[in-house]
Design a protein around this motif. Structure first.
Motif, short mmCIF file in Angstrom:
data_model
loop_
_atom_site.label_atom_id
_atom_site.label_comp_id
_atom_site.label_asym_id
_atom_site.label_seq_id
_atom_site.Cartn_x
_atom_site.Cartn_y
_atom_site.Cartn_z
N ASP A 86 0.82 -1.21 0.00
CA ASP A 86 0.00 0.00 0.00
C ASP A 86 0.85 1.26 0.00
OD1 ASP A 86 1.05 -0.02 2.51
OD2 ASP A 86 -0.86 0.15 3.58
N GLY A 87 2.18 1.08 -0.26
CA GLY A 87 3.07 2.24 -0.34
C GLY A 87 3.70 2.62 0.98
N ARG A 88 3.16 2.12 2.10
CA ARG A 88 3.72 2.45 3.41
C ARG A 88 3.89 1.17 4.21
NH1 ARG A 88 0.42 7.27 6.08
NH2 ARG A 88 -1.22 5.69 6.03
N PRO A 89 5.12 0.69 4.37
CA PRO A 89 5.33 -0.59 5.06
C PRO A 89 4.93 -0.52 6.52
CG PRO A 89 7.41 0.55 4.72
CD PRO A 89 6.37 1.32 3.94
N ALA A 90 4.40 -1.64 7.01
CA ALA A 90 4.03 -1.72 8.42
C ALA A 90 5.28 -1.72 9.30
CB ALA A 90 3.21 -2.98 8.66
N ARG A 91 5.11 -1.26 10.52
CA ARG A 91 6.23 -1.27 11.45
C ARG A 91 6.74 -2.71 11.63
NH1 ARG A 91 7.86 2.42 15.08
NH2 ARG A 91 5.91 3.61 14.77
N GLY A 92 8.05 -2.88 11.51
CA GLY A 92 8.64 -4.19 11.67
C GLY A 92 8.58 -5.07 10.43
N ARG A 150 10.20 2.69 -5.49
CA ARG A 150 9.95 3.87 -6.31
C ARG A 150 8.64 3.82 -7.08
NH1 ARG A 150 9.84 6.23 -11.02
NH2 ARG A 150 10.92 8.20 -11.43
N GLY A 151 8.33 2.65 -7.71
CA GLY A 151 7.24 2.61 -8.67
C GLY A 151 7.70 3.22 -9.99
N THR A 152 6.77 3.44 -10.91
CA THR A 152 7.15 3.95 -12.23
C THR A 152 6.59 5.33 -12.52
OG1 THR A 152 5.24 2.78 -13.20
CG2 THR A 152 7.38 1.64 -13.22
N GLY A 153 6.13 6.05 -11.48
CA GLY A 153 5.59 7.39 -11.68
C GLY A 153 6.69 8.41 -11.92
N ASP A 166 9.21 11.52 -11.17
CA ASP A 166 10.01 11.81 -9.99
C ASP A 166 9.27 12.70 -9.00
OD1 ASP A 166 12.31 10.34 -10.28
OD2 ASP A 166 13.37 11.85 -11.43
N SER A 167 8.56 13.69 -9.51
CA SER A 167 7.88 14.64 -8.63
C SER A 167 6.76 13.98 -7.82
CB SER A 167 7.28 15.78 -9.47
OG SER A 167 6.35 15.27 -10.42
N GLN A 168 6.34 12.79 -8.23
CA GLN A 168 5.26 12.09 -7.54
C GLN A 168 5.77 11.11 -6.48
OE1 GLN A 168 3.48 10.25 -10.96
NE2 GLN A 168 2.09 11.97 -11.35
N ILE A 169 7.09 10.91 -6.42
CA ILE A 169 7.66 9.90 -5.53
C ILE A 169 7.97 10.52 -4.17
CG2 ILE A 169 9.45 8.15 -5.29
CD1 ILE A 169 7.64 7.86 -7.78
N PRO A 170 7.44 9.97 -3.07
CA PRO A 170 7.78 10.49 -1.74
C PRO A 170 9.29 10.43 -1.50
CG PRO A 170 5.93 8.98 -1.62
CD PRO A 170 6.47 8.87 -3.00
N ARG A 171 9.77 11.37 -0.72
CA ARG A 171 11.22 11.48 -0.49
C ARG A 171 11.80 10.18 0.06
NH1 ARG A 171 14.21 15.90 3.47
NH2 ARG A 171 16.33 15.03 3.28
N ARG A 172 11.12 9.57 1.03
CA ARG A 172 11.65 8.33 1.63
C ARG A 172 11.79 7.24 0.57
NH1 ARG A 172 8.50 4.20 5.72
NH2 ARG A 172 10.27 2.84 6.17
#
Length: 379
Positions: free
Chosen positions: A75-81, A120-123, A125-131
């Motif tokens: 979902d784009g944001r990994p769970a803790r751990g 990263r995905g394939t979007g 650069d401006s759409q990619i979160p910094r992390r």
């Protein structure tokens, strides 16, 4: 009526080699795996559809590690751990004991790049979160360090050359560097269209090139591989670059592109390739009209090629190819239900094929696909 094998010959071959690579990695039989990859690439062994067996073994070997990260990032944001590093750390430990083995080094480098793309995905650069962008760069930097000791121009290894070329995904080199590296890879294994498609994709303006450079390299590649592909390499280089690009479509040498379609199928008439080109013409290009007349005229003529491809060459239907064609062959596509995805591809293919034969169907005829192609019979 048309045969719809499940799995297809190509799918079965790919699964067999990927599972072999995965099995050897799980058993820590790394040197046996490396020898298998080297043997496959020495004889340029490929599946019926033209996929290098060495690439499949390599992907299978790293698949557990890469898929675990992809799942954690679903979902784009990994769970803790979430286990984002444990798998790649195990590969790094294996590599430290591998005595500078080029094949195993390449597997680990490719795993880093696969993980980088998962972040990263394939979007744009401006759409990619910094992390995510930082993780992508870190994995590509590590892959570059791993491959640094090995010269792709001195080692006869398409697997190594492909990994070196894949490093260009980070955009660190110049278009000249990119074109030169892909030229080396293509010349090492000219029967493999994959690097030609990758070259065209990276030389499109959406990534690192220009339309002029794309056209130049497509023609140069066709000239170098004429004995194998005829005009086909021009078509392969342009294949993915045309998707969604009005200027590329409008400036395309359409006659040369269509000649390439004929030459590919004359030389590689396997049903995998037939389905790939038919789905590409009818769906990937043929269903993406933009309203820009010069581009849409080219799209219309490419879409029309599906008719002769199906009528002249098709004997069976490969639903997954048609499903992927409908998404523009997005390698990062996450499929929630493979069965549903294939069913959607089959439905779309049957709709398009029925439309190609609408005149015969309107006359009350049945379309039956035989081993020699489609024939019409009265109902």
């Amino acid at each position: 009526m048309i045969a719809c094998p499940n799995p297809t010959e190509e799918e079965n071959a790919r699964d067999t080699h990927q599972l072999r690579g995965q099995f050897l990695a799980r058993q820590d039989r790394w040197m046996e795996l490396a020898e298998g990859i080297r043997l496959a690439e020495t004889v340029r062994r490929a599946t019926p559809g033209g996929m290098p067996v060495a690439d499949l073994l390599s992907y299978g070997a790293r698949s557990d590690v890469v898929l675990a990260v992809e799942h954690a990032l679903f979902d784009g944001r990994p769970a803790r751990g979430a286990p984002l590093l444990s798998g790649i750390e195990a590969l790094e430990l294996m590599l430290s004991d591998a005595e500078n083995d080029v094949t195993l080094a390449t597997i680990v480098a490719q795993a880093h790049m696969d993980i980088g793309w998962a972040w990263r995905g394939t979007g744009w650069d401006s759409q990619i979160p910094r992390r995510n962008r930082e993780a992508f760069n870190a994995h590509f930097d590590r892959a570059r360090d791993i491959l640094m000791p090995f010269d792709m121009r001195k080692i006869d290894s398409p697997v190594l050359a492909a990994a070196k070329c894949a490093l260009h995904g980070a955009g660190r080199g110049t278009p000249d560097d990119l074109a030169r590296d892909y030229e080396t890879l293509i010349d090492l294994d000219p029967g493999n269209p994959g690097p030609m498609r990758a070259l065209g994709n990276y030389l499109s303006p959406r990534w690192f090139g220009t339309h002029a450079r794309l056209e130049l390299e497509a023609r140069r590649t066709a000239a170098r591989t004429q004995a194998i592909w005829g005009a086909g390499a021009y078509t392969w280089v342009m294949f993915d670059a045309l998707s969604g690009d009005d200027t590329a479509c409008a400036e395309l040498d359409l006659e040369f592109f269509v000649e390439g379609l004929h030459d590919i199928l004359d030389r590689k008439p396997h049903q995998y390739t037939v389905n790939l080109l038919a789905a590409y013409c009818a769906n990937t290009v043929g269903s993406n009209f933009s309203g820009y007349d010069p581009a849409d005229q080219a799209r219309s003529q490419i879409a029309a090629c599906a008719d002769w491809i199906v009528r002249t060459h098709m004997t069976e239907l490969h639903p997954l190819i048609w499903a992927h064609a409908a998404t523009g062959f997005d390698n990062n596509l996450r499929v929630h239900s493979p069965r549903g995805f294939a069913a959607a591809g089959q439905a779309e293919a049957l709709r398009i094929i029925a439309d190609l034969f609408r005149r015969e169907i309107a006359q009350g005829k049945r379309i039956i696909f035989t081993a020699n192609g489609p024939v019409t019979k009265p109902t």
